[in-house]
Scaffold this motif. Structure first.
Motif, PDB file in Angstrom:
ATOM      1  N   LEU A 282       0.777  -0.920  -0.109  1.00 19.23           N
ATOM      2  CA  LEU A 282      -0.244  -0.424   0.001  1.00 19.23           C
ATOM      3  C   LEU A 282       0.825   1.206  -0.202  1.00 19.23           C
ATOM      4  O   LEU A 282       1.221   2.150   0.915  1.00 19.23           O
ATOM      5  CB  LEU A 282      -0.722   0.129   1.179  1.00 19.23           C
ATOM      6  N   LEU A 283       1.966   1.616  -0.801  1.00 15.79           N
ATOM      7  CA  LEU A 283       2.171   2.424  -1.452  1.00 15.79           C
ATOM      8  C   LEU A 283       2.481   3.410  -2.532  1.00 15.79           C
ATOM      9  O   LEU A 283       3.028   4.787  -2.749  1.00 15.79           O
ATOM     10  CB  LEU A 283       4.027   1.828  -1.552  1.00 15.79           C
TER      11      LEU A 283
ATOM     12  N   THR B 201       5.425   4.940   6.222  1.00 11.19           N
ATOM     13  CA  THR B 201       5.719   4.878   8.255  1.00 11.19           C
ATOM     14  C   THR B 201       5.528   4.520   8.814  1.00 11.19           C
ATOM     15  O   THR B 201       6.132   4.072   9.795  1.00 11.19           O
ATOM     16  CB  THR B 201       6.392   6.582   8.178  1.00 11.19           C
ATOM     17  N   VAL B 202       4.084   4.820   8.527  1.00 14.02           N
ATOM     18  CA  VAL B 202       2.897   3.816   9.787  1.00 14.02           C
ATOM     19  C   VAL B 202       1.738   3.228   9.628  1.00 14.02           C
ATOM     20  O   VAL B 202       1.329   3.476   8.575  1.00 14.02           O
ATOM     21  CB  VAL B 202       2.043   5.632  10.528  1.00 14.02           C
TER      22      VAL B 202
ATOM     23  N   VAL C 242      10.672   8.309  -0.933  1.00 16.14           N
ATOM     24  CA  VAL C 242      12.398   8.017  -0.569  1.00 16.14           C
ATOM     25  C   VAL C 242      12.928   7.962  -1.327  1.00 16.14           C
ATOM     26  O   VAL C 242      12.510   8.652  -2.607  1.00 16.14           O
ATOM     27  CB  VAL C 242      11.927   6.584  -0.652  1.00 16.14           C
ATOM     28  N   GLY C 243      14.079   9.300  -1.084  1.00 15.36           N
ATOM     29  CA  GLY C 243      15.227   8.857  -1.368  1.00 15.36           C
ATOM     30  C   GLY C 243      15.046  10.971  -2.738  1.00 15.36           C
ATOM     31  O   GLY C 243      14.721  12.056  -1.343  1.00 15.36           O
ATOM     32  N   ASP C 244      15.175  10.788  -4.187  1.00 17.51           N
ATOM     33  CA  ASP C 244      14.960  11.876  -4.322  1.00 17.51           C
ATOM     34  C   ASP C 244      12.979  12.113  -4.825  1.00 17.51           C
ATOM     35  O   ASP C 244      12.692  13.429  -5.647  1.00 17.51           O
ATOM     36  CB  ASP C 244      15.515  12.168  -5.517  1.00 17.51           C
ATOM     37  N   THR C 245      12.994  11.358  -4.735  1.00 15.80           N
ATOM     38  CA  THR C 245      11.853  11.325  -4.276  1.00 15.80           C
ATOM     39  C   THR C 245      10.667  12.828  -4.403  1.00 15.80           C
ATOM     40  O   THR C 245      10.819  12.954  -2.780  1.00 15.80           O
ATOM     41  CB  THR C 245      10.204  10.378  -3.810  1.00 15.80           C
TER      42      THR C 245
END
Length: 328
Positions: free
Chosen positions: A208-209, A217-218, A236-239
């Protein structure tokens, strides 16, 4: 829309529904005599039925409840009087309590269902008779005619082969009206696996991303009626993007069948949506149907404009690829 007509006759004390379907009469009969299929259409979309007892023979009883999105339940029983496959089914339809005891303070009715083949498939005619004009008017005032139309509007999906009807079509969003959107997605997997994937934290976190480049994260969910849930994501990262989350309350929890929740973006000033997620399985294919109720059209359009459908499809593809494939 399969419902040809719904007509009440105060003089005859009847309401008659006629609906045509592009399916053989035996298939239509089967939908009305199998409790698992009945549950997919016997009741409006927001008040689906659950049959807890089903003895379909003359003198037998069927006990069912319809559960609204706020958890409110209405119980009824059928007292079966005739079963002539595949042409005729008759029963007294009576309000009841949670134990199946008839509630004599509510108006009774008798329904006779007739099935016949047509040139394009089959037809069902349901004649419901009431003992008094007051009883008829009471049921009409309770929304019986609209309920019939909404309920039988779902029968096409029940009669169709889910593999042909929905599998492989991805996530489909339909605007029902100004405050409702219906979102469907089919999976080649049994519903108990889909339920686990939606409720077990370690599984939910894997799929579920939304689009790539985000992490959950939660994930907290007290999976009982009245329990609270909270979800949050971060890039995450460069997003590009800002962390966000949702929170709400569980209104209905019916394992492997249905989950209804309120949902509000954490910290946002606008009102909550109500999400009604239902799991329907036929021949190993599960159709997820999410009916979202928005406070108004403006909020509906604003939410859908975020690319919600595409984000859901990305998550569902990940669910198939990384979770279901390992569970089957």
């Amino acid at each position: 829309m399969p419902v040809t007509s719904v007509r009440s006759d105060p003089e005859a004390l009847t309401t008659t529904l006629v609906a045509d379907f592009p399916a053989p009469v035996e298939r239509l009969w089967g939908a009305f005599t199998d409790p698992r299929q009945l549950e997919r259409f016997w009741g409006p979309p927001a008040f689906p039925a659950t049959f807890t007892h089903f003895d379909l023979r003359p003198g037998g009883r069927a006990h069912y409840r319809m559960t609204g999105p706020d958890g409110e339940t209405h119980h009824s029983v059928w007292l079966v009087t005739a079963v002539d496959a595949p042409s005729r089914l008759a029963f007294d339809d009576l309000f009841a309590d949670e134990h199946g005891e008839v509630d004599t303070s509510q108006p009774p009715s008798t329904s006779v269902l007739s099935f016949e083949p047509t040139e394009t498939g089959s037809r069902v005619r349901i004649v419901t008779t009431f003992p008094t004009l007051e009883a008829l008017e009471t049921l009409i005032a309770m929304g019986m005619e609209q309920g019939y139309t909404e309920a039988f509007g779902q029968l096409d999906r029940v009669l169709a082969d889910l593999r042909e009807y929905a599998l492989g079509k991805g996530t489909v969003t339909v605007l029902v009206d100004d405050t409702h959107a219906r979102i469907t997605r089919a999976f080649d997997a049994p519903r108990h696996l889909l339920w686990r994937a939606h409720t077990e934290p370690e599984l939910v976190r894997r799929w579920l991303l939304g689009p790539d480049g985000w992490e959950m994260t939660v994930y907290e969910n007290d999976l009982v009626v009245g329990g609270r849930f909270r979800q949050a994501w971060a890039p995450v990262g460069d997003t590009e993007g800002e962390p966000f989350g949702f929170e709400g309350e569980n209104l209905v929890v019916d394992p492997e069948r249905r989950m209804v929740t309120t949902e509000r973006m954490t910290g946002a000033p606008f009102p909550a949506n109500v999400n009604d997620l239902q799991f329907d399985e036929a021949d190993g294919v599960t159709l997820l149907t999410l009916l979202v109720t928005y406070p108004d059209r403006r909020q509906r359009d604003a939410v859908l404009a975020t690319g919600m459908t595409d984000g859901m499809e990305a998550s569902y593809q990940r669910l198939e690829r990384e979770v279901l494939a390992a569970m089957v």
